[in-house]
Motif scaffolding. Structure first.
Motif, PDB file in Angstrom:
ATOM      1  N   SER A  48      -4.551   1.296  -5.319  1.00 49.45           N
ATOM      2  CA  SER A  48      -4.192   0.063  -4.615  1.00 49.45           C
ATOM      3  C   SER A  48      -2.680  -0.094  -4.472  1.00 49.45           C
ATOM      4  O   SER A  48      -2.227  -1.000  -3.783  1.00 49.45           O
ATOM      5  N   GLU A  72       0.440  -3.995   0.152  1.00 49.09           N
ATOM      6  CA  GLU A  72      -0.217  -4.910   1.104  1.00 49.09           C
ATOM      7  C   GLU A  72      -0.744  -4.164   2.331  1.00 49.09           C
ATOM      8  O   GLU A  72      -1.753  -4.550   2.914  1.00 49.09           O
ATOM      9  N   GLU A  73      -0.059  -3.055   2.694  1.00 49.04           N
ATOM     10  CA  GLU A  73      -0.544  -2.290   3.851  1.00 49.04           C
ATOM     11  C   GLU A  73      -1.879  -1.608   3.536  1.00 49.04           C
ATOM     12  O   GLU A  73      -2.735  -1.466   4.396  1.00 49.04           O
ATOM     13  N   ARG A  74      -2.048  -1.217   2.286  1.00 47.89           N
ATOM     14  CA  ARG A  74      -3.332  -0.632   1.885  1.00 47.89           C
ATOM     15  C   ARG A  74      -4.429  -1.692   1.960  1.00 47.89           C
ATOM     16  O   ARG A  74      -5.553  -1.412   2.395  1.00 47.89           O
ATOM     17  N   ALA A  75      -4.063  -2.915   1.547  1.00 50.28           N
ATOM     18  CA  ALA A  75      -5.036  -4.014   1.630  1.00 50.28           C
ATOM     19  C   ALA A  75      -5.410  -4.261   3.093  1.00 50.28           C
ATOM     20  O   ALA A  75      -6.577  -4.478   3.414  1.00 50.28           O
ATOM     21  N   HIS A  76      -4.396  -4.210   3.977  1.00 48.04           N
ATOM     22  CA  HIS A  76      -4.679  -4.414   5.412  1.00 48.04           C
ATOM     23  C   HIS A  76      -5.632  -3.353   5.937  1.00 48.04           C
ATOM     24  O   HIS A  76      -6.460  -3.609   6.790  1.00 48.04           O
ATOM     25  N   ILE A  79      -8.511  -1.631   1.607  1.00 46.10           N
ATOM     26  CA  ILE A  79      -8.719  -1.298   0.192  1.00 46.10           C
ATOM     27  C   ILE A  79      -8.671  -2.591  -0.628  1.00 46.10           C
ATOM     28  O   ILE A  79      -7.755  -3.398  -0.477  1.00 46.10           O
ATOM     29  N   PHE A  80      -9.678  -2.778  -1.453  1.00 44.87           N
ATOM     30  CA  PHE A  80      -9.734  -3.985  -2.277  1.00 44.87           C
ATOM     31  C   PHE A  80      -9.948  -3.592  -3.726  1.00 44.87           C
ATOM     32  O   PHE A  80     -10.762  -2.732  -4.031  1.00 44.87           O
ATOM     33  N   LEU A  81      -9.202  -4.244  -4.605  1.00 43.95           N
ATOM     34  CA  LEU A  81      -9.386  -4.006  -6.036  1.00 43.95           C
ATOM     35  C   LEU A  81      -9.811  -5.301  -6.714  1.00 43.95           C
ATOM     36  O   LEU A  81      -9.090  -6.306  -6.660  1.00 43.95           O
TER      37      LEU A  81
ATOM     38  N   LYS B   4      10.397   0.109   0.931  1.00 47.84           N
ATOM     39  CA  LYS B   4      10.890  -0.431   2.209  1.00 47.84           C
ATOM     40  C   LYS B   4      12.256  -1.047   2.007  1.00 47.84           C
ATOM     41  O   LYS B   4      12.573  -1.599   0.986  1.00 47.84           O
ATOM     42  N   TYR B 429       1.972  -8.319  -7.569  1.00 47.80           N
ATOM     43  CA  TYR B 429       1.078  -7.192  -7.286  1.00 47.80           C
ATOM     44  C   TYR B 429      -0.295  -7.709  -6.871  1.00 47.80           C
ATOM     45  O   TYR B 429      -0.888  -7.243  -5.898  1.00 47.80           O
ATOM     46  N   CYS B 431      -1.064 -10.585  -5.498  1.00 48.88           N
ATOM     47  CA  CYS B 431      -0.983 -11.154  -4.143  1.00 48.88           C
ATOM     48  C   CYS B 431      -0.879 -10.051  -3.093  1.00 48.88           C
ATOM     49  O   CYS B 431      -1.491 -10.133  -2.032  1.00 48.88           O
ATOM     50  N   GLN B 432      -0.085  -9.023  -3.388  1.00 48.91           N
ATOM     51  CA  GLN B 432       0.067  -7.924  -2.432  1.00 48.91           C
ATOM     52  C   GLN B 432      -1.254  -7.199  -2.230  1.00 48.91           C
ATOM     53  O   GLN B 432      -1.591  -6.793  -1.134  1.00 48.91           O
ATOM     54  N   GLN B 433      -1.998  -7.038  -3.325  1.00 48.59           N
ATOM     55  CA  GLN B 433      -3.292  -6.386  -3.220  1.00 48.59           C
ATOM     56  C   GLN B 433      -4.205  -7.190  -2.287  1.00 48.59           C
ATOM     57  O   GLN B 433      -5.115  -6.663  -1.670  1.00 48.59           O
ATOM     58  N   ARG B 434      -3.920  -8.480  -2.173  1.00 51.64           N
ATOM     59  CA  ARG B 434      -4.729  -9.322  -1.278  1.00 51.64           C
ATOM     60  C   ARG B 434      -4.104  -9.429   0.114  1.00 51.64           C
ATOM     61  O   ARG B 434      -4.452 -10.312   0.880  1.00 51.64           O
ATOM     62  N   GLY B 435      -3.131  -8.558   0.397  1.00 50.07           N
ATOM     63  CA  GLY B 435      -2.624  -8.460   1.764  1.00 50.07           C
ATOM     64  C   GLY B 435      -1.343  -9.222   2.063  1.00 50.07           C
ATOM     65  O   GLY B 435      -0.880  -9.223   3.192  1.00 50.07           O
ATOM     66  N   LEU B 436      -0.765  -9.907   1.067  1.00 53.50           N
ATOM     67  CA  LEU B 436       0.478 -10.638   1.321  1.00 53.50           C
ATOM     68  C   LEU B 436       1.668  -9.731   1.045  1.00 53.50           C
ATOM     69  O   LEU B 436       1.666  -8.995   0.063  1.00 53.50           O
ATOM     70  N   ASN B 437       2.693  -9.788   1.895  1.00 50.01           N
ATOM     71  CA  ASN B 437       3.885  -9.023   1.551  1.00 50.01           C
ATOM     72  C   ASN B 437       4.668  -9.801   0.484  1.00 50.01           C
ATOM     73  O   ASN B 437       4.378 -10.972   0.233  1.00 50.01           O
TER      74      ASN B 437
END
Ligand SMILES: Nc1ncnc2c1ncn2[C@@H]1O[C@H](COP(=O)(O)OP(=O)(O)O)[C@@H](O)[C@H]1O
Ligand SMILES: [Mg+2]
Lengths: 244, 478
Positions: A48, A72-76, A79-81, B4, B429, B431-437
């Motif tokens: 993740s 976050e790009e992986r989530a987009h 991929i979900f953990l 980045k 981490y 929050c990022q895993q849930r798609g937020l930058n």
């Protein structure tokens, strides 16, 4: 969908994973079992995109090099953990967190974001399916939630985000049998021909409710044996000690 | 893993300069300069005399230095005390006659002044350096008897009100900066709400510093007569410059019997660059007097800008049953510093005060909450509740809480709560895993942290303020 080739991972110059190989095809459910400290959470975190690991080898997700993508790009990309230890975020309302997350992913994919009403409809439906107390959704994220509620909240998020690859890191630990069934129902209802799962567990108990296509045993940093669901039973009988 | 490039530079979109011809007072602080200012504003003699009295007192006062943020010695002879666009020296009769450059400036700042573009339901007084260049909706407000104009105009047209109340809340001799302001103040707003009137629109003043090497000495006076209500908001921005510029304001509020004043600030002065060069010194004295019984004054501030913020919007609860409130969000990033809080002075019986302070520090910045709750022996049955929360981002910034509590009344009660928390890597981490930058994640967490205060802002500004909170912390993660 997911191809892990010769993955090696160190933390603070301690080797955790080495020569780790795994392939998951669309629609498959894989279970990974392994003793405490064998690197299961490390694997989830590397997939993740958590920072802080020295990694080499290759991970392809839908033919894209995962190491080139931010968390976050992986989530987009889907991929979900489901975290082994879900985080508490004081001050942040659970519903708002869920909506922000869903819309961030939708936005990144160029899909239409949900407005408040559409979102509430969706979340109500999913909460009901998972027998998740709706009132909790208006509380601060995971603050004051019991262990079981936190785990269920992860599954609720999973079912709202509808990911392509869901990684469940010991979601079953600490759940009573009713909660376990609900979690399994959540997974099974998402099981479709393109959705894949990587289920990390200690016990074969969960696998009574979620029938995996493959079971892998993780020890000494890599998969030492793979097989069908029967492998989980064998492991349960023998224990890790005698398995090697 | 590929890192980045995160642009560490803060996105300060108000940093532009308007190229305009100015009339300036000679540099430095002197009797002649004060006479110049008074003359430029066509003031009556009593006002000039009052200024001179302040100037005399200033000679015996020293700059305070008990504050946490220290700053290099200010050379008061190296500042321009008055700078105004030349085109405003003969005041245009209506807004359409205003210099197009000024109209353009306010449009760029998101505050269009011309009739057809105005913000709905919000009257604006636009202060540019040392002068008010326009006030909108004046006539409409006049219909219900509300006076909303620049303090300069009020001195000419409503001398009896100004004379009665100016300096009645912040005495001429209060402290160095307040006295300096009394001697050289230039412009600011004046509000009078007549008895029983609920002001039909939001009133607001937009302060813009434009000229270099110039100080801004705002003076604002708001009077809510018996049984009236007003909600007022100020906003502030300035160009990006290497020099530090001083904004030393005096704001006085007076609430008579049963009156209520809600005063909100969204302060976004230029904070300096990421190395701490430049930025505004925001040294401000704000005080409200709950003069009448059952009166109420509520301060809400969102302080995101300035190199140094040093202010304590306060309430003097003189009338019985009066209420004072202070809601604050203060954010410091990079090398910004803030020492802010409030004073609640309970004099009347059954007086109540509430303090909610949220401090967020990031980068190498330093934040101090300093607050005084003083319950006098006569303030029977009075109460204060204080809650002070600090949020730290990273481990190079500082947060300090300095509460002073004086309770001389055994029947009264003070409660104080304080917390300090940190945004952890793990939370980011998650929050990022849930798609937020990372920036969205910080925005979400920080807005959750400040919610209680943001909710106090007038609706029209709450959304803007929420965005500003996110922008101020840009570059503080990653
Ligand atoms: N950040 C870290 N620093 C040092 N050691 C770590 C860190 N993360 C994990 N480890 C170590 O790596 C090993 C594998 O951990 P983990 O992946 O959490 O195992 P599992 O999830 O299988 O129980 C353990 O020995 C653990 O102590
Ligand atoms: Mg683990």
């Amino acid at each position: 969908m997911l191809k892990i080739k010769n993955l090696k991972a160190d933390v603070e110059s301690k080797s955790i994973l080495n020569n780790f190989n795994l392939e998951i095809k669309p629609g498959e459910v894989h279970a990974i079992m392994g003793p405490n400290g064998s690197g299961k959470s490390t694997l989830s975190n590397i997939l993740s995109g958590k920072k802080g690991y020295d990694v080499s080898g290759e991970i392809l997700f839908e033919n894209k090099n995962l190491f080139e993508l931010e968390t976050e790009e992986r989530a987009h990309k889907g991929i979900f953990l489901a975290f082994q230890y879900p985080l508490e975020i004081p001050g942040v309302n659970t519903n708002i967190f869920l909506k922000t997350s869903l819309n961030a992913i939708k936005k990144a994919r160029g899909e239409k974001e949900l407005d408040a009403i559409e979102f509430l409809k969706l979340v109500k439906l999913k909460a009901k399916e998972l027998k998740f107390d709706e009132e909790k959704l208006n509380r601060q994220l995971n603050v004051g939630f019991s262990g079981g509620e936190k785990k269920k909240n992860e599954i609720l998020q999973m079912s709202i985000l509808n990911p392509k690859l869901s990684i469940l890191d010991e979601t079953d630990s600490g759940l009573d049998i009713d909660a376990l069934k609900i979690v399994a129902d959540g997974v099974n209802s998402l099981r479709k021909k393109d959705n894949s799962f990587l289920i990390i567990t200690h016990y074969q108990r969960l696998l009574d409710y979620i029938k995996p296509d493959y079971v892998h045993v993780l020890m000494n940093g890599h998969i030492i044996k793979s097989g069908g669901p029967e492998l989980a039973l064998e492991l349960e009988n023998k224990g890790y000690e005698n398995f090697n | 893993m590929r890192e980045k490039q995160i642009d560490k530079l803060k996105d300060y979109k108000y940093g532009f300069t308007t190229d305009i011809e100015n009339i300036r007072a000679p540099k430095g602080l002197s009797k002649e300069v004060i006479e110049f200012i008074s003359k430029a504003k066509k003031e009556p003699k009593w006002m000039l005399d009052w200024r001179m009295k302040a100037f005399e007192r200033l000679k015996n006062l020293k700059e305070p230095n008990w504050q946490k943020p220290k700053y290099p010695k200010i050379d008061y002879q190296d500042i321009y005390y008055y700078s105004a666009p030349k085109s405003t020296s003969t005041k245009p009769k209506n807004i359409d006659e205003l210099d197009p450059k000024l109209l353009e400036t306010y449009k760029k700042l998101g505050i269009p002044l011309q009739e057809q573009q105005r913000l709905n339901g919000i009257a604006v007084d636009a202060v540019f350096d040392s002068v008010s260049v326009a006030t909108t909706f004046k006539d409409k407000l006049n219909e219900v008897g509300v006076i909303f104009c620049s303090i300069s105009e009020a001195i000419q047209k409503h001398p009896e009100l100004v004379k009665k109340y100016i300096g009645s809340v912040i005495p001429l001799t209060d402290h160095y900066f307040a006295t300096l302001n009394s001697a050289v103040f230039t412009d600011g707003s004046f509000v009078y709400i007549p008895p029983g009137v609920r002001c039909p629109m939001e009133l607001s003043t937009y302060f813009r510093i434009n000229a270099s090497q110039t100080g801004q000495f705002e003076r604002t006076l708001i009077i809510a007569d018996k049984g009236s209500y007003v909600s007022y908001l100020e906003g502030c921005t300035a160009p990006m410059r290497d020099e530090n510029q001083l904004h030393a304001a005096n704001v006085e509020l007076v609430a008579l019997d049963d009156a209520e004043i809600k005063y909100s600030t969204v302060q976004n002065w230029y904070p300096g660059d990421e190395n701490g060069k430049g930025g505004i010194y925001n040294f401000v004295t704000k005080r409200g007097l709950c003069k009448g019984t059952n009166s109420k004054i509520s301060w809400t501030q969102v302080e995101t800008g300035s190199a140094i913020t040093w202010k304590y919007p306060s309430c003097v609860l003189q009338g019985d049953n009066s209420i004072g409130e202070f809601y604050s969000i203060a954010i410091t990033n990079n090398y910004q510093k803030a020492d802010t809080g409030t004073k609640m002075i309970h004099l009347g019986k059954n007086t109540k005060s509430k303090i909610i302070s949220k401090g967020i520090s990031a980068g190498f910045s330093d934040m101090t909450y300093r607050g005084l709750v003083d319950i006098s022996s006569k303030a029977k049955n009075s109460r204060n509740y204080t809650q002070c929360d600090s949020l730290l981002m990273g481990n190079k910034c500082g947060a300090h809480t300095v509460p002073y509590i004086k309770n001389k009344n055994p029947e009264s009660n003070i409660a104080h709560e304080a917390t300090t928390s940190k945004i952890s890597e793990e939370q980011l981490y998650y929050c990022q895993q849930r798609g937020l930058n990372p920036e969205e994640a910080v925005g979400l967490i920080v807005n959750g942290f400040c919610k209680e205060v943001l909710q106090q802002l007038p609706m029209e500004f709450a959304v803007e303020a929420q965005k500003l909170v996110g922008i101020s912390l840009e570059g503080s993660v990653g």
